[in-house]
Scaffold this motif. Sequence first.
Motif, PDB file in Angstrom:
ATOM      1  N   ILE A   1       0.798  -1.111   0.168  1.00 33.31           N
ATOM      2  CA  ILE A   1      -0.111  -0.014   0.115  1.00 33.31           C
ATOM      3  C   ILE A   1       0.916   1.303  -0.022  1.00 33.31           C
ATOM      4  N   PHE A   2       1.778   1.416   0.916  1.00 33.25           N
ATOM      5  CA  PHE A   2       2.888   2.411   1.009  1.00 33.25           C
ATOM      6  C   PHE A   2       3.549   2.453  -0.509  1.00 33.25           C
ATOM      7  N   GLY A   3       4.114   1.552  -1.045  1.00 40.04           N
ATOM      8  CA  GLY A   3       4.512   1.553  -2.366  1.00 40.04           C
ATOM      9  C   GLY A   3       3.577   2.054  -3.563  1.00 40.04           C
ATOM     10  N   LEU A   4       2.592   1.457  -3.294  1.00 40.85           N
ATOM     11  CA  LEU A   4       1.416   2.303  -4.435  1.00 40.85           C
ATOM     12  C   LEU A   4       1.228   3.445  -4.337  1.00 40.85           C
ATOM     13  N   PHE A   5       1.312   3.975  -3.088  1.00 40.42           N
ATOM     14  CA  PHE A   5       0.983   5.535  -2.797  1.00 40.42           C
ATOM     15  C   PHE A   5       2.133   6.247  -3.166  1.00 40.42           C
ATOM     16  N   ILE A   6       3.326   5.958  -3.010  1.00 36.90           N
ATOM     17  CA  ILE A   6       4.377   6.523  -3.275  1.00 36.90           C
ATOM     18  C   ILE A   6       4.483   6.538  -4.845  1.00 36.90           C
ATOM     19  N   PHE A   7       4.271   5.519  -5.540  1.00 41.23           N
ATOM     20  CA  PHE A   7       4.440   5.339  -7.076  1.00 41.23           C
ATOM     21  C   PHE A   7       3.361   6.350  -7.414  1.00 41.23           C
ATOM     22  N   ILE A   8       2.171   6.482  -7.446  1.00 43.15           N
ATOM     23  CA  ILE A   8       1.073   7.377  -7.681  1.00 43.15           C
ATOM     24  C   ILE A   8       1.645   8.714  -7.628  1.00 43.15           C
ATOM     25  N   SER A   9       2.275   9.155  -6.375  1.00 44.94           N
ATOM     26  CA  SER A   9       2.670  10.343  -6.034  1.00 44.94           C
ATOM     27  C   SER A   9       3.868  10.754  -7.126  1.00 44.94           C
ATOM     28  N   ILE A  10       4.767   9.636  -7.362  1.00 45.01           N
ATOM     29  CA  ILE A  10       5.774  10.049  -8.402  1.00 45.01           C
ATOM     30  C   ILE A  10       5.274  10.120  -9.884  1.00 45.01           C
ATOM     31  N   ILE A  11       4.250   9.511 -10.038  1.00 41.45           N
ATOM     32  CA  ILE A  11       3.486   9.760 -11.400  1.00 41.45           C
ATOM     33  C   ILE A  11       2.880  11.216 -11.588  1.00 41.45           C
ATOM     34  N   LEU A  12       2.434  11.723 -10.423  1.00 41.35           N
ATOM     35  CA  LEU A  12       1.679  12.949 -10.443  1.00 41.35           C
ATOM     36  C   LEU A  12       2.879  14.076 -10.439  1.00 41.35           C
ATOM     37  N   SER A  13       3.795  13.648  -9.930  1.00 48.08           N
ATOM     38  CA  SER A  13       4.977  14.626  -9.903  1.00 48.08           C
ATOM     39  C   SER A  13       5.682  14.798 -11.270  1.00 48.08           C
ATOM     40  N   VAL A  14       5.921  13.659 -11.842  1.00 46.44           N
ATOM     41  CA  VAL A  14       6.385  13.611 -13.288  1.00 46.44           C
ATOM     42  C   VAL A  14       5.332  14.584 -13.887  1.00 46.44           C
ATOM     43  N   CYS A  15       4.121  14.265 -13.969  1.00 47.41           N
ATOM     44  CA  CYS A  15       3.029  14.865 -14.809  1.00 47.41           C
ATOM     45  C   CYS A  15       2.690  16.223 -14.408  1.00 47.41           C
ATOM     46  N   LYS A  16       3.450  16.865 -13.188  1.00 38.40           N
ATOM     47  CA  LYS A  16       3.482  18.195 -12.633  1.00 38.40           C
ATOM     48  C   LYS A  16       2.032  18.694 -12.319  1.00 38.40           C
ATOM     49  N   VAL A  17       1.283  17.422 -11.568  1.00 37.09           N
ATOM     50  CA  VAL A  17       0.302  17.556 -10.953  1.00 37.09           C
ATOM     51  C   VAL A  17       0.353  18.309  -9.398  1.00 37.09           C
ATOM     52  N   ILE A  18       1.413  17.572  -9.013  1.00 37.35           N
ATOM     53  CA  ILE A  18       1.806  17.859  -7.626  1.00 37.35           C
ATOM     54  C   ILE A  18       3.528  18.296  -7.741  1.00 37.35           C
ATOM     55  N   HIS A  19       4.136  19.104  -6.750  1.00 29.07           N
ATOM     56  CA  HIS A  19       5.314  19.573  -7.075  1.00 29.07           C
ATOM     57  C   HIS A  19       6.293  18.205  -6.441  1.00 29.07           C
ATOM     58  N   TRP A  20       7.541  18.080  -6.550  1.00 30.46           N
ATOM     59  CA  TRP A  20       8.193  17.334  -6.079  1.00 30.46           C
ATOM     60  C   TRP A  20       8.335  17.481  -4.562  1.00 30.46           C
ATOM     61  N   LEU A  21       8.299  18.823  -4.260  1.00 28.11           N
ATOM     62  CA  LEU A  21       8.347  19.099  -2.628  1.00 28.11           C
ATOM     63  C   LEU A  21       7.220  18.414  -1.979  1.00 28.11           C
ATOM     64  N   ASP A  22       6.038  18.364  -2.555  1.00 28.71           N
ATOM     65  CA  ASP A  22       5.032  17.386  -2.089  1.00 28.71           C
ATOM     66  C   ASP A  22       5.272  16.104  -2.073  1.00 28.71           C
TER      67      ASP A  22
END
Length: 364
Positions: free
Chosen positions: A241-262
Amino acid sequence: MEIVTTNNVLVIVLSVLFSCHYILCDLNISVHDVRLKLHENCVVNISYDKEDYNKNVIIENQHNDIIQVIREFNITEDSPNPFPVLIKAVGAGHSEMYATVDNKTLDDVFVRVTVYKINGLDTFSAVIGWIYFVAWSVSFYPQIYINWKRKSVVGLNFDFIALNVVGFTLYSLFNLGLFYIPEIQDEYFTRHPRGMNPVKVNDIFFAVHATLATIITIIQCYVYEREEQRVSTTARSILGIFGLFIFISIILSVCKVIHWLDLLYYCSYVKLTITLIKYVPQAYMNYKRKSTIGWSIGNIFLDFSGGMLSMLQMIVDAYNYDDWVSIFGDPTKFGLGLFSVVFDIFFIVQHYFLYKTSNYDVSQ
């Protein structure tokens, strides 16, 4: 017609830039951080250019019960340059003063003021900080040593190790990213214009060292006798679950939906969650085996010492800076330290009282 339009646009742009400069002023302050003992005074200097004549500068103060400053002054041809601003420490704590011109805040003209009660307590707090830093750093080695001595990891819970390595890896990423990557630093200071980078060199050393020490322990789990021990399905699911959460967060960062700081903040949240649950598997395993053999009590004593000293430092600082809000207003750090200490006490009770005698062979 096109040339005229272009010139008009250029004139407008230059006018806007000039107006912004006129409004905001080109003021500079001599220092951004000041430490004062209670009832002491100091002077900071604000310098300006001649274009800033006939400006009214207002000094905003975050907490009037901590520091007192001159509230406003006019810049004229007869004003001293730099202009001295007197700061009086009237109460312990943290406050911030900053300048505004025409209701516009000057982001670079600010001073963070720390007022303390007793100078010796500040030194005492620093010493405590280094002691618990060393205690926590060394706490990994008793377990590594006992594994090597016994040539066995039987009794060491694999769920604890798996959660630990993921937690410290994420903690390392958070510290390294915020300390070394300019883009992330820029975003942090954009959100906190007058803040300081919360990550220090010792934070990086501790996190990376803890990750490497845990990896060494994992290698021992493959090399030495481990019987039928493995990472449980529950722990695998949690880590998944943690891994999936971080993976989705990385995708959102790459797509600039969220910032890398987030993304780094999310990593730190997962680390905090792991800290809350990582001791449970080992405590339960000791209960099932009715033994603590294979689980280093030296690790527990060092972790207990570090946790107690960490909380003591927070209490000393809260008293010296009259900043009890840092403990009771935002109890996360204090609560995590207390939570770890409670588990350490529980492990000590298991080792010396509940399971003092055991059917397990120490030479296993």
